[in-house]
Scaffold this motif. Structure first.
Motif, short mmCIF file in Angstrom:
data_model
loop_
_atom_site.label_atom_id
_atom_site.label_comp_id
_atom_site.label_asym_id
_atom_site.label_seq_id
_atom_site.Cartn_x
_atom_site.Cartn_y
_atom_site.Cartn_z
N GLY A 413 0.80 -1.22 0.00
CA GLY A 413 0.00 0.00 0.00
C GLY A 413 0.83 1.26 0.00
O GLY A 413 0.32 2.35 -0.29
N GLN A 414 2.11 1.16 0.34
CA GLN A 414 2.99 2.33 0.33
C GLN A 414 3.46 2.64 -1.08
O GLN A 414 3.40 1.79 -1.98
N ARG A 415 3.97 3.86 -1.25
CA ARG A 415 4.69 4.17 -2.49
C ARG A 415 5.86 3.21 -2.61
O ARG A 415 6.48 2.81 -1.61
N PHE A 416 6.20 2.85 -3.85
CA PHE A 416 7.23 1.84 -4.06
C PHE A 416 8.55 2.24 -3.40
O PHE A 416 9.17 1.45 -2.69
N GLY A 417 8.97 3.47 -3.61
CA GLY A 417 10.24 3.92 -3.03
C GLY A 417 10.23 3.85 -1.52
O GLY A 417 11.21 3.45 -0.89
N ASP A 418 9.11 4.24 -0.90
CA ASP A 418 9.01 4.19 0.56
C ASP A 418 9.04 2.74 1.06
O ASP A 418 9.63 2.45 2.11
N ASP A 419 8.41 1.85 0.31
CA ASP A 419 8.39 0.44 0.70
C ASP A 419 9.81 -0.14 0.66
O ASP A 419 10.23 -0.87 1.57
#
Length: 532
Positions: A413-419
């Motif tokens: 559910g997070q932005r890819f970069g944040d994940d």
């Protein structure tokens, strides 16, 4: 400046060749239009050279590096060009193994003889190909000696320059190359290998013009100028054991009747002679049956000559791909929804990881190498996938316990970069350690070890040496937990009693620590530990 090609120089040359082929892999794949435009010549040459390097890295003391180089290349060879490169290296080994270091005249003669052997290994050789370039390199080396240029540096420069001149002539010898506006991809790869030899001997990198890309790249056409012949067709390749020379001769005759691009290369191994068999056929079953009649085929691969395009990545879909070293670990990661690549006896390659990234069908992919030795491999696979339009992040996990920690915090559910950042932080916060058994005498950070000693290492450094697995594992945990920690993760190999002993120690000495225990670890690593 080297005066002779000694054992150390052979290893340096192999590593320089791997480096050169790795850097040029994509361009060699792009100019691959012969014998079929399947875009894998650079990849196959690199895989073959990496097999030779891996064999040298694992060689036993006293083994001839030439023989080891040839064995590794033949057993790892892929594709038409890779198999011919392996034959060329085997030809050099036939001349130079267990001999004094090769000077200029000796190497020149060996290069010419190896090129002649490569011609005989190919059932229907054509000019304007790898073989033409190899022959020109050998003949140029011998010609240099004939006019008095006998120094090793003069010979290797002559071989490399002669090969490159022959490469530049290949479009005039093969119509498909001329129509595509390229030189032969396999020959170009060999030129890189010979230039690596020049660099090894002289310390100077030859300056060469860049290889031109096919017309479809220059003009933006989506269609290659040369396509595989109509109808079904596949590349079949396998290693063949338990076969004598007579059986192999019959096999070559049978495969020549079934298809083309036939190359058969043999090499001696510690368990007997093995053969690498490569052919393009319409009847895959008949090609494999012919191998069964001749001996024991294994590591069989079948690749369509007109490859099916990979599925387009699905926007918004995210996947995690992990490298693991046992079926038990594979099951563990799969249970968490992770796609896995399981290490086989030849290890995990860039192709293995790249293919799994593509097979996921996801637009966004996180890669977990789970091994310090696979970080560079994972990075190259990710780069290739990014070039095809995917978003790929490599979390630098050096152990499966770090990979499990990363998976535990994954959040689609997070932005890819944040994940990716969250997974990397979780992995970095997990101190990792492992218990192994020494197979040779060595000087470690904790002192000298002997074969059979149990080693406890933390973050890659040996910190404990002891007589038995349980005591070393417990000592290692005590050291890790002395710096603090709330949870210990254990991945235990086949010895369940060892896992029981370690868990018992933790409950008695560190009762406040949460313990998570998994089975399925590889037998080579009886216990793997993570502390968070």
């Amino acid at each position: 400046m080297l005066q002779a090609l000694d054992d150390a120089a052979v290893g340096q040359w192999c590593r320089a060749a791997v480096e050169a082929l790795s850097g040029a892999r994509s361009r060699l794949d792009d100019i691959n239009v012969f014998p079929v435009p399947d875009g894998d010549t650079g990849t196959n040459l690199l895989h073959t050279a990496e097999g030779a390097r891996a064999a040298l890295d694992a060689a036993l003391a006293g083994e001839s590096p030439w023989a080891v180089l040839a064995r590794g290349a033949v057993l790892a060879a892929r594709g038409n060009s890779g198999t011919i490169l392996a034959q060329l290296l085997r030809g050099l080994a036939d001349q130079l193994a267990d001999q004094p270091p090769a000077d200029g005249p000796v190497l020149a003669a060996a290069l010419r003889k190896a090129a002649e052997g490569a011609y005989t290994a190919v059932a229907d050789p054509e000019e304007g190909t790898f073989l033409t370039v190899a022959r020109a390199g050998g003949e140029s080396a011998v010609a240099a000696v004939d006019v008095g240029r006998t120094a090793l540096a003069d010979v290797v420069v002559a071989a490399a320059d002669g090969a490159r001149a022959a490469l530049d002539r290949t479009p005039g010898q093969l119509t498909v190359l001329r129509e595509a506006g390229v030189v032969d991809a396999g020959g170009a790869g060999l030129c890189l290998v010979l230039d690596a030899l020049v660099r090894t001997v002289t310390g100077i990198e030859p300056v060469r013009p860049a290889l031109a890309l096919p017309d479809r790249h220059r003009h933006g056409s989506e269609h290659a100028p040369h396509q595989p012949p109509p109808g079904p067709g596949s590349e079949v390749q396998y290693l063949l054991a338990d076969a004598d020379e007579v059986a192999v001769t019959r096999l070559q005759q049978r495969l020549a009747e079934l298809g083309d691009s036939l190359v058969v290369v043999g090499v001696d191994t510690p368990t007997g002679r093995e053969w690498n068999v490569h052919v393009h056929v319409s009847d895959v079953g008949a090609a494999i049956e012919a191998g069964i009649e001749a001996g024991r085929p294994h590591r069989i691969s079948v690749t369509p000559l007109a490859p099916v395009p990979p599925p387009a990545p699905v926007p918004g879909l995210r996947a995690v791909v992990a490298a693991v070293h046992s079926d038990g670990l594979a099951a563990l990661f799969r249970a968490e929804g992770v796609r896995v690549v399981v290490c086989d006896p030849d290890g995990i390659t860039e192709d293995d990881l790249h293919d799994e990234i593509v097979a996921s069908g996801a637009q966004e992919v996180v890669v977990l190498p789970n091994d310090a030795g696979l970080l560079a491999v994972a990075s190259r696979a990710a780069t290739r996938a990014r070039e095809a339009g995917r978003e790929v992040g490599v979390v630098p996990t050096r152990s499966p316990v770090q990979g499990l920690a990363a998976v535990a915090v994954a959040d689609p559910g997070q932005r890819f970069g944040d994940d990716v950042i969250a997974m990397a932080e979780a992995a970095a916060a997990t101190r990792w350690a492992e218990v192994t058994v020494a197979d040779q005498e060595a000087l470690t950070s904790a002192g000298r070890c002997h074969p059979g000693d149990v080693l406890g290492s933390a973050e890659g450094d040996v910190v404990v040496i002891g007589p038995d697995l349980a005591s070393v594992a417990c000592d290692l945990l005590d050291r890790l937990l002395s710096a603090g920690g709330e949870m210990a993760t254990l991945v235990v190999g086949p010895d369940e009693e060892l896992g029981d002993a370690v868990c018992g120690h933790l409950s008695g000495v560190h009762p406040t620590i949460e313990v998570v225990r998994y089975g399925g670890g590889p037998s080579s690593l009886p216990v793997q530990i993570g502390v968070e």
